[in-house]
Design a protein around this motif. Sequence first.
Motif, PDB file in Angstrom:
ATOM      1  N   HIS A 198       4.672  66.079 -58.704  1.00 25.92           N
ATOM      2  CA  HIS A 198       5.445  66.721 -57.648  1.00 25.92           C
ATOM      3  C   HIS A 198       5.330  65.927 -56.360  1.00 25.92           C
ATOM      4  CE1 HIS A 198       6.849  70.289 -59.702  1.00 25.92           C
ATOM      5  NE2 HIS A 198       5.680  70.325 -60.310  1.00 25.92           N
ATOM      6  N   TYR A 199       4.505  64.873 -56.394  1.00 26.24           N
ATOM      7  CA  TYR A 199       4.408  64.000 -55.223  1.00 26.24           C
ATOM      8  C   TYR A 199       5.399  62.859 -55.409  1.00 26.24           C
ATOM      9  CZ  TYR A 199      -0.092  66.358 -54.693  1.00 26.24           C
ATOM     10  OH  TYR A 199      -1.079  67.286 -54.576  1.00 26.24           O
ATOM     11  N   ILE A 200       6.499  62.922 -54.688  1.00 31.31           N
ATOM     12  CA  ILE A 200       7.541  61.911 -54.855  1.00 31.31           C
ATOM     13  C   ILE A 200       6.980  60.537 -54.486  1.00 31.31           C
ATOM     14  CG2 ILE A 200       9.892  61.269 -54.266  1.00 31.31           C
ATOM     15  CD1 ILE A 200      10.215  63.931 -55.264  1.00 31.31           C
ATOM     16  N   ALA A 236       5.506  58.759 -57.434  1.00 34.18           N
ATOM     17  CA  ALA A 236       6.496  58.114 -58.295  1.00 34.18           C
ATOM     18  C   ALA A 236       6.984  56.832 -57.624  1.00 34.18           C
ATOM     19  CB  ALA A 236       7.666  59.052 -58.543  1.00 34.18           C
ATOM     20  N   GLU A 237       7.208  56.925 -56.332  1.00 34.49           N
ATOM     21  CA  GLU A 237       7.680  55.779 -55.572  1.00 34.49           C
ATOM     22  C   GLU A 237       6.674  54.635 -55.652  1.00 34.49           C
ATOM     23  OE1 GLU A 237       9.254  57.179 -51.858  1.00 34.49           O
ATOM     24  OE2 GLU A 237       9.243  55.149 -51.021  1.00 34.49           O
ATOM     25  N   GLU A 238       5.417  54.998 -55.617  1.00 32.85           N
ATOM     26  CA  GLU A 238       4.325  54.039 -55.620  1.00 32.85           C
ATOM     27  C   GLU A 238       4.143  53.381 -56.998  1.00 32.85           C
ATOM     28  OE1 GLU A 238       2.272  53.534 -52.910  1.00 32.85           O
ATOM     29  OE2 GLU A 238       1.010  52.117 -54.019  1.00 32.85           O
ATOM     30  N   MET A 239       4.242  54.164 -58.037  1.00 32.25           N
ATOM     31  CA  MET A 239       3.799  53.691 -59.353  1.00 32.25           C
ATOM     32  C   MET A 239       4.883  53.371 -60.355  1.00 32.25           C
ATOM     33  SD  MET A 239       0.447  55.363 -60.843  1.00 32.25           S
ATOM     34  CE  MET A 239       0.708  57.085 -60.555  1.00 32.25           C
ATOM     35  N   GLN A 295      18.176  57.615 -42.032  1.00 34.28           N
ATOM     36  CA  GLN A 295      17.906  56.954 -43.312  1.00 34.28           C
ATOM     37  C   GLN A 295      17.479  58.048 -44.275  1.00 34.28           C
ATOM     38  OE1 GLN A 295      17.523  53.368 -42.936  1.00 34.28           O
ATOM     39  NE2 GLN A 295      17.525  53.129 -45.157  1.00 34.28           N
ATOM     40  N   SER A 296      18.105  58.136 -45.426  1.00 37.40           N
ATOM     41  CA  SER A 296      17.689  59.186 -46.360  1.00 37.40           C
ATOM     42  C   SER A 296      16.476  58.738 -47.177  1.00 37.40           C
ATOM     43  CB  SER A 296      18.842  59.583 -47.276  1.00 37.40           C
ATOM     44  OG  SER A 296      19.347  58.453 -47.923  1.00 37.40           O
ATOM     45  N   SER A 297      15.583  59.672 -47.422  1.00 36.84           N
ATOM     46  CA  SER A 297      14.354  59.347 -48.153  1.00 36.84           C
ATOM     47  C   SER A 297      14.508  59.715 -49.623  1.00 36.84           C
ATOM     48  CB  SER A 297      13.183  60.130 -47.570  1.00 36.84           C
ATOM     49  OG  SER A 297      13.355  61.491 -47.873  1.00 36.84           O
ATOM     50  N   LEU A 298      13.581  59.243 -50.443  1.00 35.70           N
ATOM     51  CA  LEU A 298      13.560  59.575 -51.867  1.00 35.70           C
ATOM     52  C   LEU A 298      13.490  61.087 -52.065  1.00 35.70           C
ATOM     53  CD1 LEU A 298      13.316  59.076 -54.850  1.00 35.70           C
ATOM     54  CD2 LEU A 298      10.976  58.324 -54.526  1.00 35.70           C
ATOM     55  N   GLU A 299      12.692  61.688 -51.225  1.00 32.53           N
ATOM     56  CA  GLU A 299      12.526  63.138 -51.264  1.00 32.53           C
ATOM     57  C   GLU A 299      13.883  63.831 -51.101  1.00 32.53           C
ATOM     58  OE1 GLU A 299       8.900  64.065 -50.361  1.00 32.53           O
ATOM     59  OE2 GLU A 299       9.305  66.034 -51.217  1.00 32.53           O
TER      60      GLU A 299
END
Length: 309
Positions: free
Chosen positions: A194-196, A199-202, A295-299
Amino acid sequence: MTGASAISISGLHKTYANGLAALDGIDLDIHRGEIFALLGPNGAGKTTLIGAICGLVRPSRGSIRVCGHDIVGDYRSARAAIGLVPQELTTDAFVSVGDTVRFSRGLFGKPADPALLERILRNLALWEKKDEQIRRLSGGMKRRVMIAKALAHEPDILFLDEPTSGVDIELRKSMWAQVRALRDTGVTIILTTHYIEEAEEMADRIGVIDKGRLILTETKTALMQRMGKSQMIFTLSTPLQRIPDTLAVYDLAIAADGNELVYTYNAEEDAHDASVLIDDMRASNIRPKRIECRQSSLEEIFMQLVGAR
Ligand SMILES: Nc1ncnc2c1ncn2[C@@H]1O[C@H](COP(=O)(O)OP(=O)(O)OP(=O)(O)O)[C@@H](O)[C@H]1O
Ligand SMILES: [Mg+2]
């Protein structure tokens, strides 16, 4: 299905006894050696999907192959390729850390390997705790014991269902590094989170599931490019009903009941020159009185994807 697939899922449906369709037609190939992050809101079907692959949830329809082995016809070979860290902590409270990990390996019929056991426990910062009863560990430590257990039989594929929930940020970062190190040894990793940012990191690839359907699978890089979208929001002095044809070359949308005109562009590509856009707007009698950039975020993209449904 290709030879490169660690997991190959086709036409997978799962309807629980109460009639709830938790998985509603999943087709998915997980490539060998990738980190695949499965994202989705609570109840989307992530744990059900993992359960189906691991043989814990019986599919209503469809097929799943793990390293080429059908999970129904060739269950033992399929299951032996998998290490699972479940979302719910399930450990024997009175057993020691070392014993529970050793025992897990034995369950798969593999011979004892003290050197491997030590390596796994050391990597997870659990070596000092090897003789401690599990009930005496903190929540974050228990979660790491679950990971050690899942790795004990040297699986080719590792499932991590919410691996870092309840783990502090420092430890989370060290777990990310370990997961990457595992991937570098050739292990395929599927995680839910649930931590976007996790996912972004890994992740190499991201899948978004909602209401039992995969609504997107894309490499992180491609997704990031799409997420790298930027916007200029023009507040107008007079509300606008429709976008004039003269502005058709721009990616424009009307917002705030006509009081805003939103220009969306991809930061990676060459955006139109703002001054030219403004000139063109003025030529069409549209007068922006204020401009805001964002700027739109991944979230946000994630929320949009899921919220739009
Ligand atoms: N054993 C079960 N019997 C009936 N319904 C179930 C069962 N297990 C899960 N469900 C339902 O299936 C749906 C999907 O649940 P699942 O646990 O797969 O979601 P999830 O994506 O893992 O959610 P979370 O992010 O909260 O972990 C939910 O509506 C859930 O209530
Ligand atoms: Mg879940």
